[in-house]
Design an enzyme around this catalytic site. Structure first.
Site, PDB file in Angstrom:
ATOM      1  N   ASP A  66      -2.694   2.192  -1.496  1.00 52.21           N
ATOM      2  CA  ASP A  66      -2.314   0.453  -1.345  1.00 52.21           C
ATOM      3  C   ASP A  66      -3.449   0.041  -0.322  1.00 52.21           C
ATOM      4  O   ASP A  66      -4.059   0.707   0.257  1.00 52.21           O
ATOM      5  CB  ASP A  66      -0.984   0.050  -0.744  1.00 52.21           C
ATOM      6  CG  ASP A  66      -0.656   0.720   0.363  1.00 52.21           C
ATOM      7  OD1 ASP A  66       0.095  -0.107   1.165  1.00 52.21           O
ATOM      8  OD2 ASP A  66      -1.383   1.529   1.130  1.00 52.21           O
ATOM      9  N   TYR A  68      -5.898  -1.900   2.542  1.00 47.88           N
ATOM     10  CA  TYR A  68      -5.745  -1.826   3.992  1.00 47.88           C
ATOM     11  C   TYR A  68      -5.096  -2.841   4.584  1.00 47.88           C
ATOM     12  O   TYR A  68      -5.070  -4.068   3.861  1.00 47.88           O
ATOM     13  CB  TYR A  68      -7.297  -2.032   4.384  1.00 47.88           C
ATOM     14  CG  TYR A  68      -8.120  -0.809   4.137  1.00 47.88           C
ATOM     15  CD1 TYR A  68      -7.931   0.463   4.426  1.00 47.88           C
ATOM     16  CD2 TYR A  68      -9.395  -1.089   3.356  1.00 47.88           C
ATOM     17  CE1 TYR A  68      -8.690   1.512   4.524  1.00 47.88           C
ATOM     18  CE2 TYR A  68     -10.367   0.158   3.180  1.00 47.88           C
ATOM     19  CZ  TYR A  68      -9.990   1.239   3.574  1.00 47.88           C
ATOM     20  OH  TYR A  68     -10.897   2.428   3.423  1.00 47.88           O
ATOM     21  N   PHE A  79     -10.544   2.006  -0.987  1.00 49.10           N
ATOM     22  CA  PHE A  79     -11.418   2.450   0.174  1.00 49.10           C
ATOM     23  C   PHE A  79     -12.447   1.644   0.625  1.00 49.10           C
ATOM     24  O   PHE A  79     -12.998   1.839   1.738  1.00 49.10           O
ATOM     25  CB  PHE A  79     -11.796   3.921  -0.414  1.00 49.10           C
ATOM     26  CG  PHE A  79     -10.986   5.133  -0.541  1.00 49.10           C
ATOM     27  CD1 PHE A  79     -10.107   5.481   0.586  1.00 49.10           C
ATOM     28  CD2 PHE A  79     -10.654   5.426  -2.052  1.00 49.10           C
ATOM     29  CE1 PHE A  79      -9.642   6.674   0.187  1.00 49.10           C
ATOM     30  CE2 PHE A  79      -9.791   6.383  -2.115  1.00 49.10           C
ATOM     31  CZ  PHE A  79      -9.175   6.939  -1.007  1.00 49.10           C
ATOM     32  N   HIS A 188      -7.163  14.389   0.028  1.00 47.89           N
ATOM     33  CA  HIS A 188      -7.387  13.245   0.538  1.00 47.89           C
ATOM     34  C   HIS A 188      -8.744  12.844   1.930  1.00 47.89           C
ATOM     35  O   HIS A 188      -8.485  13.761   2.774  1.00 47.89           O
ATOM     36  CB  HIS A 188      -6.140  12.234   1.376  1.00 47.89           C
ATOM     37  CG  HIS A 188      -6.174  10.812   1.158  1.00 47.89           C
ATOM     38  ND1 HIS A 188      -6.881  10.214   2.246  1.00 47.89           N
ATOM     39  CD2 HIS A 188      -5.877   9.870   0.141  1.00 47.89           C
ATOM     40  CE1 HIS A 188      -6.949   8.826   2.238  1.00 47.89           C
ATOM     41  NE2 HIS A 188      -6.173   8.659   0.883  1.00 47.89           N
TER      42      HIS A 188
END
Length: 224
Positions: A66, A68, A79, A188
């Site tokens: 989701d 920031y 990202f 991740h």
């Protein structure tokens, strides 16, 4: 429902916009706004990933969870952060892996727009989030919409490279045909997991090798 989104995606997703779950998404966002809750990213940037990378131009897909949830960070590309915003730890680790993999120095900002412009579809599974509340819009229906987008890429395109980082993104592999597309998995890039397989994955050079083998233009992973 007339959603403002890039035309190729608007046509491909037209059935989704008329479904009940999409009306529920809109209602949830309106309710939050009426209650004075800040939502990220700003309204015009909610569909930025779609607007930046038209469907026929998609060559690579990176899936985030989701947006920031801090002020000024999210701008609709997973990202990525807008110019003038400090790069979050996961993004810093992405740049470290690019340096290790391709010897490209980290940029002085975290805006990944140049990747999106080259055909890297930077998709968050949830397109909105409440301020300072991670995953707060995880259950309002966004995943039905973004899964539909992934299925459209799967069905209508060929040879797309899917970069699935972390368990959440890797769960999307079940809606991707590995006989038509390329799936690269790694941990991740978060500081909590990057040393468990993200660092050293060489996904950026591997992606370019896969694109080159298809006669497609490679991605310039450097950011000016």
């Amino acid at each position: 429902m007339d959603v403002k989104i890039e035309e190729s995606w608007k046509f491909a997703l037209k059935d989704e916009f008329s479904k009940a779950y999409f009306a529920d998404i809109k209602a949830a966002l309106i309710t939050d706004k009426k209650e004075g809750i800040h939502i990220y990213p700003p309204g015009p940037k909610i569909f930025n990933a779609f607007d930046s990378t038209p469907l026929p131009e998609v060559k690579v897909v990176i899936i985030g969870q989701d947006p920031y949830h801090g002020p000024g960070q999210a701008h609709g590309l997973c990202f990525s952060v807008d110019h003038g915003v400090k790069a979050p730890p996961s993004l810093v680790n992405i740049f470290k892996e690019i340096k290790s993999d391709l010897n490209i120095d980290p940029p002085n900002h975290g805006n990944l727009q140049s990747w999106a412009d080259q055909g890297v579809f930077l998709l968050n599974a949830m397109l909105t989030v409440r301020a300072h509340q991670a995953a707060s819009h995880q259950k309002i229906g966004w995943q039905k919409f973004t899964n539909a987008a992934i299925r459209i890429i799967n069905d209508q395109l060929e040879g797309v490279v899917f970069l699935l980082w972390g368990k959440f993104a890797q769960n999307k592999a079940n809606i991707i045909n590995p006989r038509k597309h390329h799936i690269l998995k790694a941990a991740h890039p978060s500081p909590f997991s990057a040393y468990n397989g993200f660092f050293g994955c060489k996904h950026f050079s591997k992606t370019n090798e896969l694109l080159k083998a298809q006669g497609k233009m490679e991605i310039d992973w450097g950011i000016s």
